[in-house]
Design a protein around this motif. Structure first.
Motif, PDB file in Angstrom:
ATOM      1  N   HIS A  48       0.860  -1.416  -0.124  1.00 54.87           N
ATOM      2  CA  HIS A  48      -0.111   0.041  -0.087  1.00 54.87           C
ATOM      3  C   HIS A  48       0.841   1.267  -0.086  1.00 54.87           C
ATOM      4  N   GLY A  49       0.715   2.104  -1.015  1.00 56.97           N
ATOM      5  CA  GLY A  49       1.732   3.235  -1.209  1.00 56.97           C
ATOM      6  C   GLY A  49       1.049   4.480  -0.179  1.00 56.97           C
ATOM      7  N   PRO A  50       1.829   5.346  -0.093  1.00 55.96           N
ATOM      8  CA  PRO A  50       1.534   6.577   0.740  1.00 55.96           C
ATOM      9  C   PRO A  50       0.319   7.175   0.301  1.00 55.96           C
ATOM     10  N   THR A  51      -0.354   7.484   1.493  1.00 55.72           N
ATOM     11  CA  THR A  51      -1.666   8.299   1.104  1.00 55.72           C
ATOM     12  C   THR A  51      -1.647   9.435   2.208  1.00 55.72           C
ATOM     13  N   GLU A  52      -2.522  10.278   1.968  1.00 56.15           N
ATOM     14  CA  GLU A  52      -2.759  11.283   3.162  1.00 56.15           C
ATOM     15  C   GLU A  52      -3.027  10.884   4.310  1.00 56.15           C
ATOM     16  N   ARG A  53      -3.830  10.005   4.539  1.00 54.56           N
ATOM     17  CA  ARG A  53      -3.951   9.198   5.634  1.00 54.56           C
ATOM     18  C   ARG A  53      -2.923   8.423   6.274  1.00 54.56           C
ATOM     19  N   GLU A  54      -2.124   7.683   5.438  1.00 53.88           N
ATOM     20  CA  GLU A  54      -0.925   7.104   5.918  1.00 53.88           C
ATOM     21  C   GLU A  54       0.300   7.439   5.078  1.00 53.88           C
ATOM     22  N   PRO A  55       1.126   8.370   5.482  1.00 54.50           N
ATOM     23  CA  PRO A  55       2.142   8.795   4.473  1.00 54.50           C
ATOM     24  C   PRO A  55       3.467   7.943   4.544  1.00 54.50           C
ATOM     25  N   TYR A  56       3.128   6.528   4.314  1.00 60.19           N
ATOM     26  CA  TYR A  56       4.147   5.832   4.458  1.00 60.19           C
ATOM     27  C   TYR A  56       3.840   4.677   3.639  1.00 60.19           C
ATOM     28  N   TRP A  57       4.765   3.576   3.256  1.00 58.23           N
ATOM     29  CA  TRP A  57       4.649   2.519   2.601  1.00 58.23           C
ATOM     30  C   TRP A  57       4.172   1.558   3.744  1.00 58.23           C
ATOM     31  N   ARG A  58       3.230   0.418   3.338  1.00 55.97           N
ATOM     32  CA  ARG A  58       2.972  -0.558   3.963  1.00 55.97           C
ATOM     33  C   ARG A  58       3.152  -1.945   2.966  1.00 55.97           C
ATOM     34  N   LEU A  59       3.660  -2.785   3.712  1.00 55.96           N
ATOM     35  CA  LEU A  59       4.076  -4.194   3.067  1.00 55.96           C
ATOM     36  C   LEU A  59       3.461  -5.469   3.941  1.00 55.96           C
ATOM     37  N   GLY A  60       2.899  -6.215   3.352  1.00 52.66           N
ATOM     38  CA  GLY A  60       2.352  -7.331   4.260  1.00 52.66           C
ATOM     39  C   GLY A  60       2.537  -8.661   3.183  1.00 52.66           C
ATOM     40  N   TRP A  61       2.796  -9.715   3.839  1.00 53.37           N
ATOM     41  CA  TRP A  61       2.937 -10.834   3.090  1.00 53.37           C
ATOM     42  C   TRP A  61       2.483 -12.179   4.091  1.00 53.37           C
ATOM     43  N   GLU A  62       2.180 -12.964   3.250  1.00 49.87           N
ATOM     44  CA  GLU A  62       1.736 -14.549   3.888  1.00 49.87           C
ATOM     45  C   GLU A  62       2.721 -15.486   3.382  1.00 49.87           C
ATOM     46  N   VAL A  63       3.284 -16.427   4.390  1.00 44.85           N
ATOM     47  CA  VAL A  63       4.104 -17.362   3.837  1.00 44.85           C
ATOM     48  C   VAL A  63       3.420 -18.687   3.783  1.00 44.85           C
ATOM     49  N   ASP A  64       3.640 -19.358   2.775  1.00 46.86           N
ATOM     50  CA  ASP A  64       2.749 -20.925   2.523  1.00 46.86           C
ATOM     51  C   ASP A  64       2.904 -21.589   3.589  1.00 46.86           C
ATOM     52  N   ALA A  65       4.215 -22.194   4.266  1.00 46.96           N
ATOM     53  CA  ALA A  65       4.241 -23.277   5.427  1.00 46.96           C
ATOM     54  C   ALA A  65       3.623 -22.861   6.583  1.00 46.96           C
ATOM     55  N   THR A  66       3.734 -21.505   7.005  1.00 44.75           N
ATOM     56  CA  THR A  66       2.982 -21.147   8.422  1.00 44.75           C
ATOM     57  C   THR A  66       1.609 -20.469   8.290  1.00 44.75           C
ATOM     58  N   LYS A  67       1.293 -19.786   6.970  1.00 45.65           N
ATOM     59  CA  LYS A  67       0.069 -19.222   6.916  1.00 45.65           C
ATOM     60  C   LYS A  67      -0.256 -18.060   8.061  1.00 45.65           C
ATOM     61  N   THR A  68       0.980 -17.502   8.241  1.00 50.68           N
ATOM     62  CA  THR A  68       0.917 -16.392   9.032  1.00 50.68           C
ATOM     63  C   THR A  68       1.070 -15.068   8.418  1.00 50.68           C
ATOM     64  N   ILE A  69       0.365 -14.205   8.915  1.00 54.22           N
ATOM     65  CA  ILE A  69       0.534 -12.780   8.070  1.00 54.22           C
ATOM     66  C   ILE A  69       1.517 -11.861   8.753  1.00 54.22           C
ATOM     67  N   HIS A  70       2.372 -11.320   7.901  1.00 56.55           N
ATOM     68  CA  HIS A  70       3.143 -10.277   8.381  1.00 56.55           C
ATOM     69  C   HIS A  70       2.950  -8.877   7.900  1.00 56.55           C
ATOM     70  N   ASN A  71       3.218  -7.953   8.625  1.00 56.22           N
ATOM     71  CA  ASN A  71       2.841  -6.552   8.326  1.00 56.22           C
ATOM     72  C   ASN A  71       4.013  -5.564   8.887  1.00 56.22           C
ATOM     73  N   ILE A  72       4.589  -4.811   7.869  1.00 59.49           N
ATOM     74  CA  ILE A  72       5.470  -3.926   8.216  1.00 59.49           C
ATOM     75  C   ILE A  72       5.203  -2.692   7.413  1.00 59.49           C
ATOM     76  N   ALA A  73       5.781  -1.499   7.954  1.00 60.65           N
ATOM     77  CA  ALA A  73       5.650  -0.118   7.472  1.00 60.65           C
ATOM     78  C   ALA A  73       7.077   0.323   7.279  1.00 60.65           C
ATOM     79  N   PHE A  74       7.202   1.269   6.267  1.00 58.47           N
ATOM     80  CA  PHE A  74       8.520   1.748   6.215  1.00 58.47           C
ATOM     81  C   PHE A  74       8.678   3.212   6.410  1.00 58.47           C
ATOM     82  N   ASP A  75       9.457   3.557   7.522  1.00 55.34           N
ATOM     83  CA  ASP A  75       9.725   4.790   8.135  1.00 55.34           C
ATOM     84  C   ASP A  75       9.996   5.875   6.900  1.00 55.34           C
ATOM     85  N   PRO A  76       9.086   6.857   6.746  1.00 59.90           N
ATOM     86  CA  PRO A  76       9.436   7.847   5.603  1.00 59.90           C
ATOM     87  C   PRO A  76      10.612   8.566   5.463  1.00 59.90           C
TER      88      PRO A  76
END
Length: 190
Positions: A77-105
């Protein structure tokens, strides 16, 4: 006449009991309109209003370098007015856990994004009361009870449209409250 009298109990209890739960549901939905702002407020590292200089290729490159497991899916998710930073999320096949991170602007460093008691809390409270599928059924049932209370209220108050334009605040206490009840009930009906 008997139909109106039989509807009185249904209108009273069908409206009174779920109305307390619906108050919480509607209040949480109102607060959830600001979910992104609340979540951002709960993460002090991302407070600065600086817009990120990263691009989509930079974020995807970080994912390829730092996540070596087999990915099931990823999203950016790219930067928007409501969230001025990049967000990245992913899911790994083996564990089915969801990871979320944000990049400090400012520094372009990846920051973990744990769930906060900010917007996501109120969003989930609004639609499932933090009780999963059972909570969704409870919310739906409360809404159905309120619909029954509204329909039975129209049957009970046979002069609902005449009473809609009648407001007597100086009348005795019960009459004034009933006028206010009719007014707010008809306004909320649509």
């Amino acid at each position: 006449m008997k139909l109106r009298q039989s509807m009185a109990g249904l209108h009273t209890w069908g409206g009174l009991l779920p109305s307390w739960l619906l108050f919480v549901i509607i209040f949480a939905g109102t607060v959830a309109c600001f979910d992104k702002e609340l979540s951002r407020w709960m993460r002090p590292a991302l407070h600065d209003g600086v817009v990120s200089s990263l691009g989509a290729d930079d974020v995807r490159g970080w994912l390829q370098q730092n996540v070596s497991d087999e990915l099931h899916a990823f999203w950016m998710h790219g930067p928007t007015e409501r969230e001025p930073y990049w967000r990245l999320g992913w899911e790994v096949d083996a564990t089915k856990t969801i990871h979320n991170i944000a990049f400090d602007p400012r520094s372009a460093q990846a920051e973990p994004m744990p769930e906060t008691l900010g917007g996501e809390f109120f969003f989930k409270l609004h639609y499932n009361l933090h009780a999963g599928d059972i909570g969704m059924y409870i919310v739906g049932l409360a809404g159905m009870f309120m619909l029954v209370a509204l329909v039975s209220g129209v049957i009970i108050h046979r002069r609902i449209f005449k009473d809609f334009f009648t407001l007597r605040p100086k009348a005795n206490g019960q009459r004034a409250w009933l006028d206010a009840h009719n007014l707010f009930g008809v306004v909320g009906f649509p």
